[in-house]
Scaffold this motif. Structure first.
Motif, short mmCIF file in Angstrom:
data_model
loop_
_atom_site.label_atom_id
_atom_site.label_comp_id
_atom_site.label_asym_id
_atom_site.label_seq_id
_atom_site.Cartn_x
_atom_site.Cartn_y
_atom_site.Cartn_z
N GLY A 46 -6.57 13.36 10.93
CA GLY A 46 -6.07 14.04 12.12
C GLY A 46 -4.56 14.00 12.15
O GLY A 46 -3.90 13.55 11.20
N SER A 47 -4.00 14.45 13.27
CA SER A 47 -2.54 14.50 13.40
C SER A 47 -2.03 13.70 14.59
O SER A 47 -0.83 13.65 14.84
CB SER A 47 -2.07 15.95 13.53
OG SER A 47 -2.69 16.57 14.65
N ALA A 48 -2.92 13.07 15.34
CA ALA A 48 -2.52 12.23 16.47
C ALA A 48 -1.95 10.91 15.95
O ALA A 48 -2.16 10.55 14.78
CB ALA A 48 -3.72 11.97 17.38
N SER B 283 1.47 12.11 4.50
CA SER B 283 2.15 13.15 3.74
C SER B 283 2.01 14.55 4.31
O SER B 283 3.01 15.25 4.51
CB SER B 283 1.71 13.12 2.28
OG SER B 283 0.35 13.46 2.15
N ARG B 284 0.80 14.99 4.57
CA ARG B 284 0.65 16.38 5.03
C ARG B 284 1.02 16.55 6.50
O ARG B 284 1.22 17.68 6.96
CB ARG B 284 -0.76 16.89 4.74
CG ARG B 284 -1.03 16.98 3.24
CD ARG B 284 -2.24 17.82 2.91
NE ARG B 284 -2.47 17.83 1.48
CZ ARG B 284 -1.88 18.63 0.60
NH1 ARG B 284 -0.98 19.49 1.03
NH2 ARG B 284 -2.17 18.57 -0.68
N ASN B 285 1.13 15.47 7.22
CA ASN B 285 1.67 15.53 8.58
C ASN B 285 3.19 15.44 8.58
O ASN B 285 3.82 15.53 9.65
CB ASN B 285 1.08 14.43 9.45
CG ASN B 285 -0.34 14.75 9.91
OD1 ASN B 285 -0.68 15.91 10.14
ND2 ASN B 285 -1.18 13.73 10.01
N PHE C 218 -0.83 1.01 16.32
CA PHE C 218 0.26 1.98 16.19
C PHE C 218 1.46 1.54 17.02
O PHE C 218 1.32 1.12 18.17
CB PHE C 218 -0.22 3.36 16.66
CG PHE C 218 0.87 4.40 16.68
CD1 PHE C 218 1.24 5.07 15.52
CD2 PHE C 218 1.52 4.70 17.87
CE1 PHE C 218 2.24 6.02 15.54
CE2 PHE C 218 2.53 5.66 17.90
CZ PHE C 218 2.89 6.32 16.73
N LYS C 219 2.65 1.68 16.42
CA LYS C 219 3.88 1.31 17.12
C LYS C 219 4.81 2.51 17.36
O LYS C 219 5.30 2.70 18.46
CB LYS C 219 4.63 0.22 16.35
CG LYS C 219 3.85 -1.09 16.22
CD LYS C 219 4.67 -2.19 15.57
CE LYS C 219 5.79 -2.69 16.47
NZ LYS C 219 6.48 -3.88 15.91
N ARG C 220 5.05 3.30 16.31
CA ARG C 220 5.95 4.44 16.44
C ARG C 220 5.79 5.34 15.22
O ARG C 220 5.12 4.98 14.25
CB ARG C 220 7.41 3.98 16.58
CG ARG C 220 7.94 3.22 15.38
CD ARG C 220 9.33 2.66 15.64
NE ARG C 220 9.86 1.92 14.49
CZ ARG C 220 9.54 0.66 14.20
NH1 ARG C 220 8.69 -0.01 14.98
NH2 ARG C 220 10.06 0.07 13.14
N GLN C 221 6.44 6.50 15.28
CA GLN C 221 6.45 7.40 14.14
C GLN C 221 7.78 8.14 14.10
O GLN C 221 8.49 8.22 15.11
CB GLN C 221 5.30 8.40 14.24
CG GLN C 221 5.41 9.37 15.40
CD GLN C 221 4.22 10.31 15.47
OE1 GLN C 221 3.08 9.92 15.24
NE2 GLN C 221 4.48 11.57 15.81
N PHE D 167 -4.32 10.18 10.07
CA PHE D 167 -3.62 10.56 8.85
C PHE D 167 -4.17 11.86 8.28
O PHE D 167 -5.34 12.19 8.47
CB PHE D 167 -3.76 9.46 7.79
CG PHE D 167 -3.30 8.11 8.21
CD1 PHE D 167 -1.94 7.82 8.32
CD2 PHE D 167 -4.20 7.09 8.50
CE1 PHE D 167 -1.50 6.57 8.71
CE2 PHE D 167 -3.79 5.84 8.89
CZ PHE D 167 -2.43 5.56 8.99
N ASN D 168 -3.31 12.54 7.55
CA ASN D 168 -3.72 13.65 6.72
C ASN D 168 -3.12 13.41 5.34
O ASN D 168 -2.01 13.80 5.05
CB ASN D 168 -3.25 14.99 7.30
CG ASN D 168 -3.87 16.18 6.61
OD1 ASN D 168 -4.56 16.04 5.60
ND2 ASN D 168 -3.62 17.38 7.13
N ASP D 169 -3.87 12.72 4.52
CA ASP D 169 -3.47 12.29 3.17
C ASP D 169 -2.36 11.22 3.21
O ASP D 169 -1.19 11.50 2.94
CB ASP D 169 -2.99 13.46 2.31
CG ASP D 169 -4.09 14.43 1.95
OD1 ASP D 169 -5.26 14.14 2.28
OD2 ASP D 169 -3.78 15.46 1.34
#
Length: 327
Positions: free
Chosen positions: A47-49, A71-73, A85-88, A53-55
């Motif tokens: 997923g993208s949330a 990678s794909r995100n 989760f902490k950050r992106q 992950f997307n790859d």
């Protein structure tokens, strides 16, 4: 020759072939000499949330934080060591702070180095996600890249880059100047010092350079002075792949721990293998699948200071956490 003699001769041939087969197995398929690693946990899904992950293609650890190339995100996600989760940071693109298929990662002196496969560069971030500088551009000249897959940082701050389609490893100074390279630009080879799509690099405790020589199904080691030291992976490390201990089926990620041991993501064998600094097989862990402790193509690996191993499980779109078993 009598029938009895023919039968006796045939039995002798069978015995000789059996002895040779056993000798070959013992010579080229080492036994594990360490206890197995134990699966601890996994996190993530496609997923993208945040937290999805997307790859996932790269991973690195700094203190209590785990950094993952999604990678794909087109982003880096940061988690605590238990997968919270902490950050992106990062978005798809070519500008400063944007990412084009981020691959293997390296961390040194409070900075994150990202190999960008699509953008043909190494981008450096602070651990807070702020973009700081970029090395390289598209091409086959000195200091240029064609789909870099991995990066490491030497003790003196020099960069080592796995230049995938250029079939070489480049060393750049901390200011980006070209220092030297291993391999012949654009030429695939199986001899010592030659490469077949190198995917990642790592630096050992004594300054040695370890190269994941991806499609040659082996690891090569070079000394701090650049001289070839050894190679391993299958019989004579000559591009023979297989599922046995000490063999590979495409090496896609590599990491070292504080003791100098070498960990390799063995992509098509769906496992991680551990070696001594000199290439002796120690233990492997993982199997194909989607259940606990299984991989759908292990693509990247990182080791924390306490020996905990984190691996990117490419096809399952998750991160796995392992720890050494008690002896």
């Amino acid at each position: 020759m009598t029938l009895t003699s023919v039968l006796k001769f045939g039995r002798n041939i069978v015995v000789i072939l059996a002895i040779l087969a056993v000798a070959g197995w013992l010579a080229f398929v080492p036994s594990a000499v360490e206890p197995p690693y134990m699966f601890v946990a996994a996190w993530g899904e496609k997923g993208s949330a945040p937290g999805q992950f997307n790859d996932p293609t790269g991973i690195a650890v700094a203190g209590d934080e785990v950094f993952v190339s999604d990678s794909r995100n087109g982003r880096i996600q940061v988690f605590d060591r238990d997968g919270r989760f902490k950050r992106q940071f990062g978005t798809p693109g070519r500008g400063l702070g944007q990412l084009g298929r981020p691959m293997n990662l390296a961390i040194r002196a409070g900075e994150l180095y990202v190999a960008e496969y699509f953008n043909d560069r190494i981008q450096v971030f602070g651990l807070d996600g702020r973009a700081r500088r970029v090395f390289g551009k598209s091409g086959s000249g000195r200091g240029e890249f064609n789909a870099p897959g991995g990066v490491a940082v030497a003790p003196d701050g020099d960069l080592l880059v796995a230049d995938f389609y250029n079939q070489r490893i480049q060393q750049l100074g901390s200011d980006g100047r070209f220092v030297r390279q291993w391999g012949t630009t654009g030429k695939i080879g199986i001899r010592a010092g030659e490469f077949n799509y190198p995917t990642d690099v790592a630096v050992g405790a004594e300054g040695s350079l370890y190269v994941a020589d991806g499609y040659n199904d082996r690891i090569q080691e070079f000394g701090a002075d650049g001289a070839f030291l050894r190679k391993w992976g299958g019989p004579f490390a000559m591009n023979l792949f297989g599922p046995f201990n000490g063999w590979f089926a495409t090496v896609t990620g590599i990491a070292t721990d504080s003791a100098g041991n070498v960990f390799a993501a063995d992509f098509y064998n769906n496992r991680v293998q551990k070696y001594s600094a000199s290439g002796k097989f120690l233990v492997g862990f993982g199997a194909r699948g989607s259940g606990p402790g299984q991989f759908d193509h292990a693509i990247a690996v990182a080791v924390s200071g306490d020996g905990t191993v984190f691996a990117a499980d490419f096809g399952n779109n998750r991160i796995e956490k392992w720890r050494p078993a008690e002896r």
